[in-house]
Design an enzyme around this catalytic site. Structure first.
Site, PDB file in Angstrom:
ATOM      1  N   PRO A  59     -12.946  -9.723  12.691  1.00  0.00           N
ATOM      2  CA  PRO A  59     -13.149  -8.855  13.982  1.00  0.00           C
ATOM      3  C   PRO A  59     -12.942  -7.533  13.821  1.00  0.00           C
ATOM      4  O   PRO A  59     -11.905  -7.308  13.092  1.00  0.00           O
ATOM      5  CB  PRO A  59     -12.191  -9.571  15.154  1.00  0.00           C
ATOM      6  CG  PRO A  59     -11.812 -11.076  14.610  1.00  0.00           C
ATOM      7  CD  PRO A  59     -11.849 -10.706  13.201  1.00  0.00           C
ATOM      8  N   LYS A  60     -13.691  -6.558  14.381  1.00  0.00           N
ATOM      9  CA  LYS A  60     -13.339  -5.206  14.391  1.00  0.00           C
ATOM     10  C   LYS A  60     -12.449  -4.635  15.545  1.00  0.00           C
ATOM     11  O   LYS A  60     -13.341  -4.708  16.649  1.00  0.00           O
ATOM     12  CB  LYS A  60     -14.674  -4.500  14.117  1.00  0.00           C
ATOM     13  CG  LYS A  60     -14.377  -2.928  13.855  1.00  0.00           C
ATOM     14  CD  LYS A  60     -15.798  -2.172  13.563  1.00  0.00           C
ATOM     15  CE  LYS A  60     -15.502  -0.511  13.234  1.00  0.00           C
ATOM     16  NZ  LYS A  60     -14.441   0.268  14.211  1.00  0.00           N
ATOM     17  N   PHE A  61     -11.262  -4.295  15.399  1.00  0.00           N
ATOM     18  CA  PHE A  61     -10.528  -3.981  16.535  1.00  0.00           C
ATOM     19  C   PHE A  61     -10.741  -2.715  17.128  1.00  0.00           C
ATOM     20  O   PHE A  61     -11.259  -1.634  16.303  1.00  0.00           O
ATOM     21  CB  PHE A  61      -9.031  -4.351  16.237  1.00  0.00           C
ATOM     22  CG  PHE A  61      -8.535  -5.635  16.435  1.00  0.00           C
ATOM     23  CD1 PHE A  61      -7.965  -6.187  17.376  1.00  0.00           C
ATOM     24  CD2 PHE A  61      -9.126  -6.337  15.255  1.00  0.00           C
ATOM     25  CE1 PHE A  61      -7.447  -7.471  17.492  1.00  0.00           C
ATOM     26  CE2 PHE A  61      -8.421  -7.997  15.380  1.00  0.00           C
ATOM     27  CZ  PHE A  61      -7.837  -8.350  16.458  1.00  0.00           C
ATOM     28  N   GLU A  74     -14.850  -4.708  18.814  1.00  0.00           N
ATOM     29  CA  GLU A  74     -15.933  -3.782  18.683  1.00  0.00           C
ATOM     30  C   GLU A  74     -17.098  -4.653  17.976  1.00  0.00           C
ATOM     31  O   GLU A  74     -18.197  -4.092  18.209  1.00  0.00           O
ATOM     32  CB  GLU A  74     -15.612  -2.466  18.014  1.00  0.00           C
ATOM     33  CG  GLU A  74     -14.871  -1.445  18.721  1.00  0.00           C
ATOM     34  CD  GLU A  74     -14.837  -0.324  17.746  1.00  0.00           C
ATOM     35  OE1 GLU A  74     -15.313   0.867  18.363  1.00  0.00           O
ATOM     36  OE2 GLU A  74     -14.345  -0.247  16.693  1.00  0.00           O
TER      37      GLU A  74
END
Length: 315
Positions: free
Chosen positions: A22-24, A168
């Site tokens: 996951p892209k934080f 994101e």
């Protein structure tokens, strides 16, 4: 420390030997645990240790000679809040101590670059990932490894469901890949949408607008500053402003000064206001009344800023 970067893709990469994270929605942060203390470095290279005393204290549990790459985030209401990360990053040392109590930061680590003084950047990502999990799992929050999967179907599920938590999108890495310092060696798939937005103002002058102030059709209707306009869009917006000014002044029975391209002349009925822009603070802008409409591409989060694709002259 030069960090690895990611190139944007429009579809989810699939294939053997890929890892998905996951892209934080936070600030890139390198954690350096030296023999003496902890140093926190932003992506720009700026030292921000004083802004995050809570993370610095947690990082002192790491063995000397450890370097981590990751994202600092602040959670509120079950989702990450980029505005609160901005607030933490901009705090003075005295204020940072107070904010560390009311807005505690978390560190989503996605790589270990050095461990016990050994440079790991030349090792495959799969090996570095194992070392990262082994290092951080016993410590627990606020230092945590980001989730990872090699299952593209699970990654697709994450992509569809995690935006509600402020995620994101996804970052995709090869399992056999060394750390691509300073290069766009990873891939990122962001949540973006193309929709119509209300143009409630602009920065710059009527002859040379620089960016648009938008209200997106989602969220809390807080005005946002777009990314800088291209040369072609500047010309289109300047023409639309002149046309709007001409129409307004004709209706009011006054000369169409803006239509003649007078520098600094604002459309009739326009006033001044300010808006908070990411990374720029309070930015003055000229209000448009009535607003225009633009087609924009924007992320599911408030960062990066919306990209204006074109003005809409018809509805």
């Amino acid at each position: 420390m030069r960090v690895a970067l990611a190139a944007a893709v429009r579809t989810l990469p699939r294939g053997a030997g890929l890892a998905y994270e996951p892209k934080f929605d936070g600030h890139r942060l390198v954690v350096v645990r030296t023999a003496e203390d902890v140093v926190l470095q932003a992506r720009s290279g700026r030292i921000v240790t004083a802004a995050f005393p809570d993370l610095a204290a947690a990082a002192r549990q790491l063995p000397a000679g450890t370097v981590l790459d990751g994202e600092v985030v602040v959670w509120r209401g079950g989702r990450t809040d980029f505005a609160l990360v901005q607030r933490r990053a901009a705090a003075t040392a005295a204020r940072a101590t107070v904010l560390a109590q009311s807005l505690p930061a978390s560190y989503a680590a996605f790589d270990v670059l050095e461990l016990a003084g050994l440079d790991l950047r030349g090792r495959p990502y799969e090996r570095r990932r194992t070392l990262l999990v082994d290092l951080l799992t016993p410590l627990g929050p606020p230092l945590q490894p980001v989730p990872m999967t090699t299952d593209p179907e699970l990654a697709a599920t994450w992509y569809e469901t995690l935006p509600a938590s402020g995620i994101e999108g996804l970052v995709v890495k090869r399992l056999d890949q060394t750390y691509p310092a300073g290069r766009r060696g990873w891939q990122k798939l962001r949540h973006t949408e193309v929709r119509d937005a209300a143009v409630v103002g602009y920065t710059g002058t009527p002859r040379r607008p620089l960016a648009l102030v938008l209200v997106l059709p989602v969220g809390d209707e807080t005005p946002l500053v777009s990314s800088p306009l291209t040369a072609a869009l500047r010309a289109d917006v300047a023409a639309a402003l002149a046309e709007a000014a001409q129409a307004a002044e004709a209706a009011a029975g006054t000369p169409a000064r803006a239509a003649k391209g007078a520098a600094g002349a604002a459309p009739a009925g326009a006033g001044g206001a300010t808006v908070t822009a990411i990374g720029l603070g309070e930015v003055p802008y000229r209000v448009l009344d009535p607003p225009l409409t633009a087609e924009v591409r924007y992320a599911s989060t408030r960062h990066p800023p919306p990209e204006v694709l074109r003005l809409r002259t018809e509805l």
